[in-house]
Motif scaffolding. Structure first.
Motif: not given
Length: 651
Positions: A564-566, A601-602, A615-616, A641-647
């Motif tokens: 969690i960070g910026a 922000l993430f 991520k914002a 705001i972004r959403f993503g996933v790596v699987w």
């Protein structure tokens, strides 16, 4: 995105079909290079078994240069920086507002200068997959990686990889990346696709080896030409009538798009003529190989417009507004490899025959007096490569010479020497000397717009780079001093020019991460100075990125690892280049200074081999001045705001 989901379905189906393939050892018939690097995995993960018979170290990635890494499923701050549609750290790039669009440059890397001129249209090629970008794999079980990332307004990014070894000696990999993102402004839709298939094979005794790939890619962008003067003023003054709906702002172009397509076939095969064994370890210590490398590379750029626009030129011919530029290159290379402990590594001598064809099907404008609609030619090149190692000291060098006075004539030399002390530090020095003609679109270009027609006989551009790099657990630093003669650029009018003087460009970059308990501060600072030639090469003097983040394992048994960070990024004001969609290039401009900070922000997490990203982006837009532009009249993205996933799957 129907193609993306079709590919995803096929990958999952093939994954299930090959799920019976299990046992396979490491190594692959000599495909590893002199320098075999391994990604480090924290927390002892590198020794964790996946199925009782396989480990993470068995899942290998082999680069074009034959360096070896492993498939890394960890979550690091570097992975956070690379979670974008390029899958690269874009620290030195300034993105346009929509993913799938182009980038402005915050810094330049002339180390990637090619041996021959290319088609050009460089603003469209940031997402282009070159020969060096294609990876080869060696895996004990079928392996899949899927990336998903949300788009802007509508759309998404989907990238899939499936690779499997049919035997210990044969691997095939399929990869597809599709992007479709609508964008927040009018006429900013981006739709791209990259398809790759790679393979490599070695005979049982290792006498014959072959590797190759095929790539098919296309990039389509609606081009709006930026905001009109009135709309740009409404953006900069934060007019509340347009703050919540950027689509209401007027743009310069309403019926224009550009298309870049590329297809490439590449393969390299070798036959071992002579080999000897070391009696101590029963390994090859001397061998003689003959080899052949073939490349067919075609590119195509088209600028489409329904009605002409005065923003390009008021003087124009009557005709088709679809400018179509074609480029085709064939290259056949023969080489001889000699590998021996007596020459301290691998030595290669090579010669190649190259043929090119660039231009247009016919003369499109009879008002400007251009005589040729095509540039054609061929050339023979000679060169040598050397990869050597003495204990912890490595030397890599490659050079080629294309004699004559044709458009492919020139030379290219790159040499590096570095010392690696375990995992403590690596010190590297490098030198590059390159002479070649500018890209073909500087030499010949056609358009119904009169001023965008030219046929030039430019001199060769000479590039010399002296650099060094230090990587250690105490921090990293690099410096490049670049000297360029006959630097070629597009001026404020969009016309190709060569600088009569010399461009001297210094780039210094340092990075260091500090940690205290579960908190870390990752810092990168880049200082740049154009000592001479600053009127044609523009860069910000300072670029910085600072990320403060918290890392921890949550819940009983540590099933979830979080970050969690910026991230704070800043670049100083400079006259950033303007974007010209007709040329597919950036041009000089002298009216607008661009430079500002952004804060993102993430919240990232990892559950086993799945990485999740929230991520914002540009949260600073709520309280900082509305001066964030990617190029004159092209705003950077607002808060989103972004959403993503790596699987990853290892069956």
């Amino acid at each position: 995105m129907k193609k993306s989901f079709l590919v995803l379905f096929c990958v999952i189906s093939v994954q299930l079909v090959f799920s019976q393939v299990r046992e396979l050892d490491g190594g692959f018939g000599g495909l590893g290079g002199v320098n075999q690097n391994r990604d480090s995995l924290p927390g002892g993960e590198i020794d964790v078994e996946l199925s009782g018979r396989t480990k993470y170290t068995d899942y290998k990635i082999i680069s074009h240069k034959r360096d070896t890494t492993i498939i890394d499923t960890t979550l690091t701050i570097q992975k956070n920086y690379k979670f974008n549609f390029l899958r690269k750290d874009n620290f030195e790039l300034l993105a346009f507002h929509n993913q799938g669009q182009t980038f402005n440059n915050l810094g330049y890397d002339f180390n990637t200068t090619s041996q021959f001129p290319d088609i050009g249209f460089r603003a469209k090629q940031f997402n282009y997959i070159n020969i060096e970008d294609v990876k080869y794999y060696h895996v004990p079980t079928p392996t899949t990686e899927i990336l998903y990332r949300g788009g802007l307004e509508q759309g998404q990014v989907l990238e899939t990889l499936f690779t499997a070894n049919f035997s210990k000696r044969l691997n095939v990999a399929l990869m597809y990346k599709g992007i479709r993102s609508l964008g927040a402004y009018r006429r900013s839709l981006a739709s791209t696709g990259n398809f790759r298939v790679s393979f490599h094979y070695v005979t049982p005794k290792g006498q014959y080896a072959i590797r190759g790939h095929a790539v098919n890619q296309d990039f389509t962008n609606q081009e709006n030409g930026g905001l009109t003067a009135e709309s740009l003023l409404n953006f900069l003054t934060d007019n509340p009538n347009f703050s919540g709906s950027r689509g209401r702002l007027d743009v310069e172009l309403n019926d224009t798009e550009s298309v870049l397509e590329g297809k490439r076939l590449f393969f390299e095969h070798t036959f071992k003529l002579l080999s000897s064994k070391d009696s101590l370890n029963n390994r090859d210590f001397s061998n003689l190989k003959v080899g052949h490398q073939f490349t067919r590379d075609s590119k195509y750029f088209e600028f489409k417009q329904v009605t002409p626009s005065d923003i390009f030129d008021t003087d124009r011919a009557v005709g088709v507004l679809n400018n179509q530029t074609d480029y085709l290159l064939y290259n056949n290379e023969l080489f001889l490899d000699f590998n021996s402990k007596y020459v301290l590594g691998r030595f290669r001598v090579k010669t190649s025959y190259t043929n090119y064809d660039y231009g247009y099907k016919y003369l499109q404008n009879n008002l400007v007096g251009i005589a040729n609609n095509k540039l054609k030619g061929s050339a023979i090149s000679f060169g040598a490569d050397w990869n050597g190692k003495i204990n912890n000291f490595y030397v890599n060098a490659t050079g080629s010479l294309t004699p004559g006075s044709g458009r492919l004539a020139g030379n290219n030399l790159y040499a590096e020497a570095y010392y690696k002390k375990d995992s403590l530090f690596t010190v590297k020095a490098k030198l590059r000397i390159n002479n070649k003609l500018p890209n073909f679109n500087f030499l010949l270009h056609q358009s119904i717009y009169n001023k965008f027609n030219w046929e030039n006989n430019f001199a060769s551009t000479g590039t010399r780079i002296l650099g060094g790099e230090i990587k250690s657990k105490w921090g990293n630093a690099s410096v490049d001093l670049t000297n360029i003669d006959n630097y070629t650029y597009f001026d404020e009018q969009g016309l190709p020019k060569q600088h009569s003087g010399t461009v001297n460009y210094l780039k210094l970059k340092v990075s260091k991460e500090f940690s205290l308990g579960k908190f870390s501060l990752d810092n990168t600072l880049m200082y740049q100075k154009v000592a001479s030639g600053s009127e044609v090469l523009r860069v910000p003097e300072l670029v910085s990125r600072n990320t403060l983040y918290f890392s921890d394992n949550w819940f009983r048994g540590n099933p979830l690892f979080v970050q969690i960070g910026a991230t704070f990024k800043y670049f100083s004001k400079y006259k950033a280049n303007a974007y010209n969609p007709l040329l597919g290039e950036f041009t000089l401009q002298n009216t607008t200074d661009i430079g500002y900070p952004t804060i993102d922000l993430f919240f990232n997490g990892r559950v086993r081999r799945t990485r999740i990203y929230f991520k914002a982006e540009n949260i600073s837009s709520f309280f900082l001045e509305k001066n964030y532009l990617s190029a004159p009249s092209h705003p950077y993205r607002d808060f989103t705001i972004r959403f993503g996933v790596v699987w990853n799957w290892f069956i």
